[in-house]
Design an enzyme around this catalytic site. Sequence first.
Site, PDB file in Angstrom:
ATOM      1  N   ASP A 164       5.302   5.143   4.964  1.00  0.00           N
ATOM      2  CA  ASP A 164       5.568   4.202   6.062  1.00  0.00           C
ATOM      3  C   ASP A 164       7.037   4.169   6.460  1.00  0.00           C
ATOM      4  O   ASP A 164       7.386   3.571   7.485  1.00  0.00           O
ATOM      5  CB  ASP A 164       5.150   2.780   5.655  1.00  0.00           C
ATOM      6  CG  ASP A 164       3.677   2.677   5.333  1.00  0.00           C
ATOM      7  OD1 ASP A 164       2.873   3.282   6.072  1.00  0.00           O
ATOM      8  OD2 ASP A 164       3.323   2.019   4.347  1.00  0.00           O
TER       9      ASP A 164
ATOM     10  N   ASP B 298       0.216  -1.134   8.296  1.00  0.00           N
ATOM     11  CA  ASP B 298      -0.353  -0.130   7.411  1.00  0.00           C
ATOM     12  C   ASP B 298      -1.588  -0.765   6.767  1.00  0.00           C
ATOM     13  O   ASP B 298      -1.735  -1.993   6.784  1.00  0.00           O
ATOM     14  CB  ASP B 298       0.678   0.261   6.353  1.00  0.00           C
ATOM     15  CG  ASP B 298       0.087   1.117   5.261  1.00  0.00           C
ATOM     16  OD1 ASP B 298      -0.555   2.125   5.586  1.00  0.00           O
ATOM     17  OD2 ASP B 298       0.246   0.756   4.075  1.00  0.00           O
TER      18      ASP B 298
ATOM     19  N   ASP C 119       4.191  -0.562   3.216  1.00  0.00           N
ATOM     20  CA  ASP C 119       4.622  -0.693   1.827  1.00  0.00           C
ATOM     21  C   ASP C 119       4.860   0.633   1.122  1.00  0.00           C
ATOM     22  O   ASP C 119       5.265   0.645  -0.035  1.00  0.00           O
ATOM     23  CB  ASP C 119       3.584  -1.482   1.028  1.00  0.00           C
ATOM     24  CG  ASP C 119       2.342  -0.668   0.716  1.00  0.00           C
ATOM     25  OD1 ASP C 119       1.978   0.191   1.542  1.00  0.00           O
ATOM     26  OD2 ASP C 119       1.745  -0.883  -0.355  1.00  0.00           O
TER      27      ASP C 119
END
Length: 693
Positions: free
Chosen positions: A594, A388, A590
């Site tokens: 996600d 990410d 995080d």
Amino acid sequence: MEFRIANEVPGRLRVLLAGPVPPADVDALSNAVLACADALQCTVYPRIGSLAVRYAGGECGRGRVLERLTAIDAQAVEAARSDWGAPPAPRAEALIMDVATLAGAFLARRWLLPAPVRAVWTAWRCRRFLAAALRSLGRARLDVPVLDAAAIGMSFAQRDPKTAGSTMFLLDLGETLENYTRARSESELVHTLLAAPETVQLVEGDRERSVPASSLSVGDVVAVRSGMPICIDGVVERGCATVNQSTLTGEPLAVERRAGDDVFAGTAVEDGELFVRVRAGGAETKLRSIVALVEQSEQCKAEAQSRRERLAERIVPWNFLLAGVVAATTRSLQKTAAALMVDYSCALKLTASISVLSAMSQSAKAGFTVKGSKHFEAFAQADAIVFDKTGTLTEATPEVHSVVAFNGWNRAQVLRFAACLEEHFPHPVARAVVRAAERRNLKHRERHANVEYLVAHGIASSLDGKRAVIGSEHFVVEDEGVGIGADQRERIAREFAGLSVLYLAVDGKLVGALGIDDPLKEGAREAVARLRALGFRRVVMLTGDHECAAARVAREAGIDEYRANLLPEDKHACIEALRAEGHRVVMVGDGVNDSPALSLADVGVAMAQGTAIAREVADITLSDGSLESLVRLRVLSRELMRRLDRSFWQVMGVNSALLTAGVGGLVTPQASSLLHNGTTITFAAQSAKRYAF
């Protein structure tokens, strides 16, 4: 507390106490000393009544440590014990006493009791081994307890109670050493995890402040919102939210919790807001969550570990077959007993378990928490890693670079209202907006209604009866239908080039935009390069941010494969596609958005500063947020797999040699048992060694 300084060097001092320290007070006393911020390490020597303290801060630090030592009394020790909550770690002194007691009792019986009395005592003592064997046979299992009982029984068949007594002593000694080694490894892991800080939002009247979870008392009220962890056991005072309880119940679907419902530590809020009254202390509930993690790790064994343990259990019947063959061919009860004295199962299980516990403990100290050995194995074998962007590759503390205002609003109004909405959520960008308002001393009184957090989109609320939204362009423009004029779009592009953009709209009109500078984490480019060198063939970045910001971060990180403007389901689909191509995938993220990708990947890695939901579904958490931890984790995972292989072949080789020597008459059954238990402990000690990574 009474003490005198025995000796000292700069940064370290050793003091003598008024007397010995009771074993039950050792950990509590150490924790009471470490309550001083300057005390870095405290080692207590209970028998001689001494402790050594390593400290920082020079002479000032030394003075504060001595003040703390003077202030410690029985109440302070008891308070430290209740705050810590963990059971005391097994100590070497206790092990020495246990071994001495076993050896002393054995030798006293051997030297002082007449032979007939000693034989009766030995027969009486073997009942425990016989009972364990009968329980195994009752479950139709031929395992190590049956093997032990058969070896002891063989000695009685030879009318040799002396040998039977020696065998039971060696078995008891081996069990004592094995239990200590295992308990020490588990305790070290628990204490390492307990040391990790955890904060909560304490509600005091109409204000909130962040405090350590361990400081909470029964009756306090804490606020938990979307993406935040529930760190305590309590009762919902008000609010409504869906709570993920999979760590406690195993049920993947979140449940709704309202006023009057119970909530528990180790769970997390997926959506909504709760105000919870604390029912049990933070230390107690955290300890329970950690113990559950350690227990869970036993159920999440690596396939390599499980395969070896299954093999160890399957070998036991072959021990009996070998003993039968030896008995039929040699007619020697001694050689037959030797075939029963050595097993593979204990050593294989113990060395594998200790290797994994040692890796988990050391990884926790190094900044990453792993929920089971199967995740080490999967991480060692993975060949694709997906990142990410925000808070993972970029800093967890982004900053508001600039603000623009439209439709009669000024910049201060835009930033003040944006902070008013964003302060309820733990996302890094939300915290950046709140910090920017605080730095400009923009205080606000909440004029908006309850906020609604829309995963991977933004936040919606109302202002004076008008709908207010803040979030991505996709959310504000496409989903909410807010129009952006050509001049507004040109100004945003000019002032926010290469930045992430938050759009703020009220009543369907764009009133402002905030440019978020999200710099790359220090060392990120080097970490990505090292991960490639360690065997990751595909390195991919996925983000919900716009193309321009994504391209900048990917370029700076040395990643040539990325996708932008993604929703959670898009990230999930990307992971699915990589796995369909045959890749073993690591996903690092995080945020709430996600979570689907983290749960689908072969290994999900969450950043500790991210949301609780991400940490909940992930298999590994990076507590320090450094991407260098991924490099160390890769090296550690590979070393663990090598250690498991090495200990397996050592156990198989040495025990096979002992079996051969015993059956061949080169060593007695007692010597074979002694060597077997001795090598088992030696291999376990090797498995407990620190990993080099």
